[in-house]
Scaffold this active site. Structure first.
Site, PDB file in Angstrom:
ATOM      1  N   HIS A 136      85.500  54.665  44.402  1.00 22.94           N
ATOM      2  CA  HIS A 136      84.826  53.852  45.418  1.00 22.94           C
ATOM      3  C   HIS A 136      83.953  54.799  46.257  1.00 22.94           C
ATOM      4  O   HIS A 136      84.277  55.979  46.391  1.00 22.94           O
ATOM      5  CB  HIS A 136      85.931  53.221  46.277  1.00 22.94           C
ATOM      6  N   ASP A 213      93.604  57.899  46.574  1.00 21.35           N
ATOM      7  CA  ASP A 213      93.144  56.706  47.294  1.00 21.35           C
ATOM      8  C   ASP A 213      93.979  55.531  46.776  1.00 21.35           C
ATOM      9  O   ASP A 213      93.768  55.049  45.670  1.00 21.35           O
ATOM     10  CB  ASP A 213      91.653  56.511  47.008  1.00 21.35           C
ATOM     11  N   GLN A 216      93.882  50.195  46.555  1.00 18.22           N
ATOM     12  CA  GLN A 216      94.026  49.071  45.627  1.00 18.22           C
ATOM     13  C   GLN A 216      95.374  49.067  44.919  1.00 18.22           C
ATOM     14  O   GLN A 216      95.653  48.148  44.147  1.00 18.22           O
ATOM     15  CB  GLN A 216      92.901  49.122  44.575  1.00 18.22           C
ATOM     16  N   LYS A 239      94.285  45.334  53.128  1.00 22.81           N
ATOM     17  CA  LYS A 239      94.423  44.996  51.704  1.00 22.81           C
ATOM     18  C   LYS A 239      95.885  44.774  51.331  1.00 22.81           C
ATOM     19  O   LYS A 239      96.206  44.418  50.205  1.00 22.81           O
ATOM     20  CB  LYS A 239      93.828  46.113  50.840  1.00 22.81           C
ATOM     21  N   CYS A 377      80.883  48.711  45.899  1.00 23.70           N
ATOM     22  CA  CYS A 377      80.895  50.072  46.450  1.00 23.70           C
ATOM     23  C   CYS A 377      81.273  51.095  45.390  1.00 23.70           C
ATOM     24  O   CYS A 377      82.009  52.047  45.660  1.00 23.70           O
ATOM     25  CB  CYS A 377      81.823  50.184  47.653  1.00 23.70           C
TER      26      CYS A 377
END
Lengths: 419, 150
Positions: A136, A213, A216, A239, A377
């Site tokens: 991302h 990261d 997600q 999220k 993104c």
């Protein structure tokens, strides 16, 4: 990969009863509405998730009863606010299986967490950072800013056409000058679950730390940070069914301990004089100013909610939706799915021959089906697949097979109208 | 099916998007503007040939959604033959039409009126205005010849 996945995801928890999305949906007020004369089918969960009543109520209750600044005053409300804020930190630590709550820094979100580490590393001209082709922008641009400042080099781990990391290429990208490997746990476009433990092992053999990261990943997977053994892990509360404006940077104590402050101000100091300032230890060192207390409380409530649901059953339901969606999407002529790893969370990106993603998004919106259309993104990833944009349907445990059916109906309509 | 949807994607717009007019380069253009909508990835290049204060040729190339392609196609049709002043007026009129800030009768505009449906879709207005911002940049002395709509 199977073994690796087992290390990342804890075994099935408690609940074995059938998943009832109808009951779960009643916990989410935003899902109760109609949009464009149709019940809302919210399939944009990778952008942000809806919030359960328990989260909304926890924030309201905090402001109604406990609101005060933290770590400051001697009065009772300040004690309650501090307990709520630090209690949320402890919940996050337990949720992710960190060694200690001191390894949990509250920030605005994943983007700020990555920026903090990128700034703190103090990269030098001859040094290198390795990232991947599926990142991302939040895990690309902070490094480019540091590259521009320092002259450091960024190296990109390639991906396969199926949308998986070319892990065997990693070794060749690492050298004595590599300061960090940074990688998403789950791709926001492809849904691919990356083999973090295997990647960490390769990097750690050379003493190189790894930042993950996890924005997600945490909504879908049970994340065990001690099993993953990564050095940093970042996530966003919104999220994860929590509020916007709150996120987490996890760092191993020895890694956070050597990072300089990110911002200066109150709360992050031990002693200030005009001759100089002694900074507080982590995590306070990185939390200058009054933090987003209500946000942390809301994130804690979201974690409580998720743990009460039974995450294994939720994940099983999501995988069922993913399989069902993959099967039904095959019926739509001219549709191509982007991202075909067998190890995916319930995120499906696709393009349709002769119809632009944005036009599909508008037609679906008319049917009350909310999806994301765009580059997500992740422009380097769009370039890799040679598409300007994709449509992305991303599911949560509250979605249903009926909503998948409505997505597919909308796609047929888009094709009839526009192709 | 919703009227607003069929209004947005009416045949005229679909025709222009499937078979855009003036979809080509101009050799030796007097103006060339790259326009990009970073939100959705739409990008196009608008070419103009202006001689003695009049647009004698207009064309574009690029890729994007049906709305942005149709809008650019119609723009190139309409702006050909306009004086610079007429072209500037056309921009103003279209800007009001597409953003819903004015109320010119769509019928006054010929084919361009078909784009009025985009007003009901706040998230799509920038698709329709992209080429028009490129036109404005071309017509405005000293404007950078690269525009983005964000």
């Amino acid at each position: 990969m199977g073994l690796d996945r087992a290390a990342q995801c804890l075994p099935a928890a408690t609940r074995t009863s059938r998943w009832d999305p109808g009951a779960v949906r009643r916990d989410f007020p935003a899902l109760q509405q109609e949009v464009r004369d149709a019940p809302l089918a919210y399939l944009d969960n990778a952008a942000t998730t809806q919030k359960p009543q328990a989260v909304i109520e926890s924030i309201a209750r905090y402001y109604r009863k406990d609101n005060a600044n933290v770590h400051r005053a001697v009065h009772l409300l300040s004690a309650r606010a501090t307990a709520a804020y630090e209690g949320a930190r402890a919940k996050v630590a337990q949720f992710l299986n960190a060694r200690s709550a001191a390894e949990i820094v509250f920030l605005r979100g994943t983007t700020e967490a990555i920026n903090l580490v990128a700034n703190g590393l103090g990269l030098q001209a001859e040094e290198e950072v390795v990232l991947t082709h599926m990142e991302h922008h939040a895990n690309i641009v902070p490094w480019q800013l540091q590259q521009a400042r320092s002259g450091a080099t960024l190296r990109v781990l390639p991906i396969s056409p199926r949308g998986e990391l070319e892990l065997e290429a990693l070794q060749g990208l690492l050298n004595a000058r590599t300061r960090l490997v940074t990688v998403s746990h789950v791709s926001n476009v492809l849904g691919t679950v990356n083999p973090i433990r295997a990647l960490v092992n390769i990097a750690h053999e050379r003493g190189i730390p790894v930042l993950v990261d996890g924005a997600q990943a945490v909504p879908h997977l049970e994340v065990d940070l001690q099993a993953l053994d990564c050095d940093f892990y970042c996530l966003s509360g919104h999220k994860l069914f929590g509020p916007t404006g709150i996120g987490v940077l996890y760092g191993k104590a020895e890694r956070l301990g050597v990072l300089p402050p990110y911002q200066g101000g109150g709360e992050m100091i031990r002693r200030v004089s005009f001759e100089g300032t002694k900074f507080a230890d982590p995590p306070q060192r990185f939390e200058a100013g009054t933090p987003h207390i209500a946000g942390a409380v809301g994130l804690g409530a979201a974690i409580d909610y998720l743990q009460g649901l039974g995450r294994a059953a939720a994940a099983e339901h999501e995988q069922d939706l993913l399989r069902y969606a993959a099967e039904r999407l095959r019926e739509v002529p001219g549709l191509r799915v982007i991202g075909e790893s067998p190890d995916k969370v319930a995120v499906v990106s696709f393009v349709m021959e002769g119809v632009h993603a944005h036009d599909i998004g508008t037609v679906l919106d008319h049917k009350g089906v909310a999806v994301r259309a765009g580059h997500h993104c992740a422009m380097p990833l769009m370039d890799f697949y040679g598409v300007p944009a994709t449509v992305r349907a991303s599911f949560a445990f509250y979605n249903t097979r009926e909503e998948v059916d409505r997505l597919v109906e909308g796609l047929h309509l888009a094709r009839e109208m526009l192709a | 099916m919703s009227d607003e949807l069929t209004d947005l994607y009416q045949e005229l717009i679909l025709d222009h998007s499937r078979h855009p007019h003036n979809f080509r380069t101009i050799d030796d253009p007097s103006h060339m503007v790259d326009a990009h909508n970073p939100l959705c990835g739409d990008m196009l290049t608008l070419y103009l040939r202006i001689e003695e204060g009049r647009v004698v040729d207009a064309s574009f190339e690029g890729r994007g959604c049906a709305i942005s392609m149709a809008s650019a196609s119609m723009l190139t049709d309409q702006v050909k033959g306009c004086s610079l002043e007429e072209a500037a007026d056309l921009f103003e009129t279209m800007h009001h039409l597409l953003t819903g800030t004015g109320s010119p009768e769509p019928t006054d505009l010929g084919e361009l009126g078909a784009l009025a449906g985009v007003r009901h879709y706040p998230m799509r207005v920038k698709c329709a205005t992209l080429s028009w911002h490129a036109l404005k940049a071309a017509l405005t002395e000293g404007e950078p010849q690269k525009v983005t709509t964000e």
